[in-house]
Design a protein around this motif. Structure first.
Motif, PDB file in Angstrom:
ATOM      1  N   ILE A  21     -10.389  -1.431   4.366  1.00  0.00           N
ATOM      2  CA  ILE A  21      -9.573  -1.564   3.140  1.00  0.00           C
ATOM      3  C   ILE A  21      -8.131  -1.899   3.496  1.00  0.00           C
ATOM      4  N   ALA A  22      -7.623  -1.189   4.513  1.00  0.00           N
ATOM      5  CA  ALA A  22      -6.245  -1.413   4.946  1.00  0.00           C
ATOM      6  C   ALA A  22      -6.041  -2.842   5.452  1.00  0.00           C
ATOM      7  N   LEU A  23      -6.935  -3.305   6.301  1.00  0.00           N
ATOM      8  CA  LEU A  23      -6.816  -4.652   6.873  1.00  0.00           C
ATOM      9  C   LEU A  23      -7.006  -5.729   5.808  1.00  0.00           C
ATOM     10  N   PHE A  24      -7.882  -5.473   4.855  1.00  0.00           N
ATOM     11  CA  PHE A  24      -8.098  -6.441   3.774  1.00  0.00           C
ATOM     12  C   PHE A  24      -6.819  -6.615   2.952  1.00  0.00           C
ATOM     13  N   LEU A  25      -6.145  -5.509   2.643  1.00  0.00           N
ATOM     14  CA  LEU A  25      -4.899  -5.581   1.870  1.00  0.00           C
ATOM     15  C   LEU A  25      -3.810  -6.326   2.645  1.00  0.00           C
ATOM     16  N   ILE A  26      -3.724  -6.067   3.949  1.00  0.00           N
ATOM     17  CA  ILE A  26      -2.752  -6.784   4.780  1.00  0.00           C
ATOM     18  C   ILE A  26      -3.095  -8.271   4.813  1.00  0.00           C
ATOM     19  N   LEU A 177       3.244  -1.619   3.258  1.00  0.00           N
ATOM     20  CA  LEU A 177       1.806  -1.402   3.305  1.00  0.00           C
ATOM     21  C   LEU A 177       1.345  -1.071   4.720  1.00  0.00           C
ATOM     22  N   LEU A 178       1.933  -1.734   5.703  1.00  0.00           N
ATOM     23  CA  LEU A 178       1.559  -1.502   7.098  1.00  0.00           C
ATOM     24  C   LEU A 178       1.890  -0.072   7.530  1.00  0.00           C
ATOM     25  N   MET A 183      -0.277   5.353   8.759  1.00  0.00           N
ATOM     26  CA  MET A 183      -0.303   6.798   8.519  1.00  0.00           C
ATOM     27  C   MET A 183      -1.667   7.244   7.998  1.00  0.00           C
ATOM     28  N   LEU A 184      -2.228   6.467   7.059  1.00  0.00           N
ATOM     29  CA  LEU A 184      -3.521   6.812   6.470  1.00  0.00           C
ATOM     30  C   LEU A 184      -4.634   6.773   7.513  1.00  0.00           C
ATOM     31  N   VAL A 185      -4.683   5.694   8.282  1.00  0.00           N
ATOM     32  CA  VAL A 185      -5.728   5.552   9.300  1.00  0.00           C
ATOM     33  C   VAL A 185      -5.557   6.610  10.386  1.00  0.00           C
TER      34      VAL A 185
END
Length: 294
Positions: A21-26, A177-178, A183-185
């Protein structure tokens, strides 16, 4: 028989989903930035300067004016051909009537056409500024046979300002976002490693070195990052193709080489975040005392 935990055997799904999800948003932000850059390039390359000509010029004179214009460095070339188009006053009148819906022939007479023949000149992207366009206007008006030069004033500066704002907003959003994603990951991987904290301590007690203990976890983190990167890249490509199929005109914004570079960056970020977060989390448990482990 109870299942024996293996060193480095952390939950896959939770980490992969979060990182994907994180990489998709980036990647989505990166894709928007690429599209904005390409759109700006398309707009700049389609800016045209109109050189209106004197009446009753011979074909030889028209050809001479064309050659003089083509020598200027600001003229855009494609396939070794100057992007200069001749527009007759009859064609201009027809286009005016189609665009405005008003036929001035009814007022002035069928044979009376107040419009002028002109050359439509496309300009190179590096000349896309109000000050340079003013210099171009002065240069062209020095050519004998050109009556007047026109372009859409203030449009250029407005486009440049808006493009700069888009870049600034997207860059700020990507950075924010990064930070949030890291932090989330990082917290997700910490939770995933929580079940392995006693196994890590057991390995320390039997004399295993820190690097030996870290290795399976870091390798797993790199693999999780790579898998997440592939999934995120696939989702990004699918999203882009859906948008291209649904919205007319988006196909001109596609750049295969830039898209490949973006995918490679996503994969690199995935592996880097996976390795870094895993390394930091394992290091934390390596330094905890026995009381803190409970």
């Amino acid at each position: 028989m109870p299942k024996v935990k293996k060193l480095g055997n952390t939950p896959n799904l939770m980490v992969v989903v979060s990182l994907t999800i994180a990489l998709f948003l980036i990647g989505l932000c990166g894709l928007l930035t690429l599209n904005a850059r390409k759109l700006a390039e398309v707009v700049r390359q389609n800016v045209e300067v109109q050189a209106y000509l004197d009446n009753d010029l011979s074909n030889a004179k028209l050809d001479s004016i064309y050659k003089q214009i083509a020598k200027y460095p600001f003229v855009l070339f494609k396939d070794n051909s100057a992007q200069i188009n001749f527009i007759s006053k009859d064609a201009a009148a027809k286009q005016f009537i189609e665009d405005s819906g008003e036929d001035f022939h009814k007022l002035l007479g069928k044979n009376n056409n107040p419009l002028l023949n002109s050359y439509s000149i496309k300009i190179k992207e590096e000349y896309f500024s109000e000050s340079r366009l003013k210099e171009i206007k002065k240069s062209l008006e020095r050519i004998q046979g050109i009556k007047e030069v026109g372009y859409v004033e203030n449009f250029v500066d407005e486009v440049n300002k808006n493009i700069s704002k888009i870049y600034l907003i997207l860059s700020g959003f990507v950075l924010l976002l990064l930070v949030i994603i890291i932090m989330l990951v990082n917290n997700t991987i910490k939770l995933a490693l929580y079940s392995q904290r006693f196994l890590i301590r057991s390995m320390q007690l039997v004399g295993a070195t820190d690097s030996f203990i870290r290795k399976p976890f870091v390798s797993k983190g790199a693999l999780q990052g790579l898998i997440s990167g592939f999934i995120a890249s696939t989702l990004l490509i699918v999203t882009q193709q859906l948008a291209v199929n649904k919205v007319d005109g988006l196909v001109i914004l596609q750049e295969i080489d830039k898209m490949v570079l973006l995918i490679l960056i996503i994969l690199m970020i995935g592996v880097l975040v996976g390795v870094t977060s895993t390394f930091r989390s394992v290091d934390k448990y390596l330094k905890l005392s026995l009381d803190d482990l409970y």
